[in-house]
Design an enzyme around this catalytic site. Structure first.
Site, short mmCIF file in Angstrom:
data_model
loop_
_atom_site.label_atom_id
_atom_site.label_comp_id
_atom_site.label_asym_id
_atom_site.label_seq_id
_atom_site.Cartn_x
_atom_site.Cartn_y
_atom_site.Cartn_z
N PRO A 11 0.78 -1.22 0.00
CA PRO A 11 0.00 0.00 0.00
C PRO A 11 0.83 1.29 0.00
O PRO A 11 1.85 1.39 0.68
CB PRO A 11 -0.84 -0.09 1.28
CG PRO A 11 -0.20 -1.15 2.10
CD PRO A 11 0.49 -2.09 1.15
N ASN A 12 0.33 2.22 -0.77
CA ASN A 12 0.84 3.60 -0.89
C ASN A 12 2.13 3.72 -1.69
O ASN A 12 2.59 4.84 -1.96
CB ASN A 12 1.01 4.25 0.51
CG ASN A 12 -0.31 4.38 1.23
OD1 ASN A 12 -1.26 4.93 0.67
ND2 ASN A 12 -0.42 3.85 2.42
N ARG A 19 5.59 12.23 -2.98
CA ARG A 19 5.59 12.75 -1.61
C ARG A 19 6.70 12.07 -0.82
O ARG A 19 7.17 11.01 -1.19
CB ARG A 19 4.26 12.44 -0.92
CG ARG A 19 3.14 13.16 -1.60
CD ARG A 19 1.86 13.09 -0.84
NE ARG A 19 0.80 13.42 -1.79
CZ ARG A 19 -0.41 12.92 -1.80
NH1 ARG A 19 -0.75 12.07 -0.86
NH2 ARG A 19 -1.30 13.26 -2.69
N TYR A 24 11.65 8.22 1.22
CA TYR A 24 11.54 7.12 0.27
C TYR A 24 12.28 7.35 -1.05
O TYR A 24 12.28 6.46 -1.91
CB TYR A 24 10.05 6.82 -0.01
CG TYR A 24 9.31 6.38 1.23
CD1 TYR A 24 9.72 5.26 1.94
CD2 TYR A 24 8.23 7.12 1.71
CE1 TYR A 24 9.07 4.87 3.10
CE2 TYR A 24 7.56 6.73 2.87
CZ TYR A 24 7.99 5.61 3.56
OH TYR A 24 7.34 5.22 4.70
N ASN A 75 8.01 -5.96 -1.28
CA ASN A 75 7.94 -4.82 -0.36
C ASN A 75 6.47 -4.72 0.09
O ASN A 75 5.67 -4.08 -0.59
CB ASN A 75 8.39 -3.52 -1.02
CG ASN A 75 8.40 -2.37 -0.02
OD1 ASN A 75 7.87 -2.50 1.10
ND2 ASN A 75 8.99 -1.25 -0.40
N ALA A 78 3.39 -1.10 4.67
CA ALA A 78 2.90 -1.12 6.06
C ALA A 78 2.41 -2.51 6.47
O ALA A 78 2.43 -2.85 7.67
CB ALA A 78 1.79 -0.09 6.23
N GLU A 99 12.72 -9.81 0.94
CA GLU A 99 11.94 -8.65 1.42
C GLU A 99 12.76 -7.39 1.20
O GLU A 99 13.96 -7.36 1.48
CB GLU A 99 11.66 -8.85 2.91
CG GLU A 99 10.85 -7.72 3.54
CD GLU A 99 10.64 -7.93 5.04
OE1 GLU A 99 11.07 -8.98 5.58
OE2 GLU A 99 10.05 -7.04 5.67
N HIS A 101 12.79 -3.03 1.66
CA HIS A 101 12.23 -1.75 2.10
C HIS A 101 13.14 -0.65 1.59
O HIS A 101 14.37 -0.75 1.70
CB HIS A 101 12.13 -1.67 3.62
CG HIS A 101 11.23 -2.72 4.19
ND1 HIS A 101 9.86 -2.61 4.12
CD2 HIS A 101 11.50 -3.91 4.76
CE1 HIS A 101 9.32 -3.70 4.66
NE2 HIS A 101 10.29 -4.51 5.05
N ARG A 108 13.78 3.90 12.16
CA ARG A 108 12.53 4.65 12.23
C ARG A 108 11.73 4.27 13.49
O ARG A 108 12.28 3.74 14.43
CB ARG A 108 11.76 4.41 10.92
CG ARG A 108 12.57 4.85 9.68
CD ARG A 108 11.80 4.70 8.41
NE ARG A 108 10.64 5.58 8.41
CZ ARG A 108 9.62 5.46 7.55
NH1 ARG A 108 9.65 4.51 6.63
NH2 ARG A 108 8.60 6.30 7.59
O1 CA2 Z 1 10.65 1.66 3.41
C1 CA2 Z 1 9.78 0.99 2.85
O2 CA2 Z 1 9.89 0.56 1.70
C2 CA2 Z 1 8.46 0.73 3.58
O3 CA2 Z 1 8.03 -0.59 3.25
C3 CA2 Z 1 7.47 1.75 3.04
C4 CA2 Z 1 6.13 1.74 3.75
C5 CA2 Z 1 6.30 1.77 5.27
O4 CA2 Z 1 5.05 1.62 5.91
C6 CA2 Z 1 7.25 0.70 5.76
O5 CA2 Z 1 7.41 0.83 7.15
C7 CA2 Z 1 8.59 0.81 5.08
C8 CA2 Z 1 5.29 2.95 3.35
C9 CA2 Z 1 5.07 3.09 1.88
C10 CA2 Z 1 4.41 4.41 1.66
O6 CA2 Z 1 4.97 5.01 0.53
C11 CA2 Z 1 4.79 6.34 0.38
C12 CA2 Z 1 5.43 6.90 -0.72
C13 CA2 Z 1 5.34 8.24 -0.92
C14 CA2 Z 1 4.58 9.03 -0.07
C15 CA2 Z 1 3.94 8.46 1.00
C16 CA2 Z 1 4.04 7.12 1.22
#
Ligand code: CA2
Length: 150
Positions: A11-12, A19, A24, A75, A78, A99, A101, A108
């Site tokens: 997700p996201n 953003r 990221y 990946n 969340a 896996e 990230h 974090r």
């Molecule tokens: O660091 C990573 O790749 C994560 O899997 C990314 C997840 C986070 O919940 C994990 O703890 C670590 C979040 C992905 C959200 O991606 C966004 C990208 C741009 C703007 C907002 C969120």
């Protein structure tokens, strides 16, 4: 026959590049897919690159990979920190999973320090940004080649 590797994104991650570039990176998910396609062609494997905001759809794709693929780069975003369903799916297919990230989840918030996927993955790459996907692809391809020799 050419090996297929599923690259699954949770997700996201569709928002990448738009953003939070400080956390990221500035590369979009399409940019990461392009990097993976280029590495896959160098390695002689093919990839299926997918993203979903829905846990059940990710479960479906892990199961589909079990029928069609040699391994998974995952990946789960969340869902890494919450999903017993995804752990069960990975366990059930018994494919090698790397896996990934983008961020270093250990630097974090503490709720990101635990992943339900890590115990069922052959390895974990975090904190290396988009390059982590390329490194994961190389590691998984190497793992598959070594397993084929054994
Ligand atoms: O660091 C990573 O790749 C994560 O899997 C990314 C997840 C986070 O919940 C994990 O703890 C670590 C979040 C992905 C959200 O991606 C966004 C990208 C741009 C703007 C907002 C969120």
């Amino acid at each position: 026959m050419t090996q297929v590797i599923y690259v699954l994104n949770g997700p996201n991650l569709n928002l990448l590049g738009q953003r939070e570039p400080g956390i990221y990176g500035a590369t979009s998910l399409e940019g990461i897919e392009a990097m993976c396609l280029s590495k896959a062609s160098e390695l002689g494997v093919s990839i299926e690159f997918l993203q979903s905001n829905h846990e059940g759809e990710l479960v479906d794709w892990v199961q589909e990979a079990g029928r069609r693929a040699a391994g998974i780069i995952f990946n789960p975003a969340a869902y890494s920190h919450t999903s017993v369903a995804l752990q069960d799916a990975v366990r059930a297919v018994a494919l090698p999973v790397v896996e990934v990230h983008l961020s270093n989840i250990h630097k974090r918030e503490s709720f990101r320090h635990h992943s339900f996927i890590s115990p069922v993955a052959i390895g974990v790459i975090c904190g290396l940004g988009a390059f982590g996907y390329v490194a994961a692809l190389e590691a998984l391809s190497n793992h598959l080649n070594e397993a084929a020799k054994a």
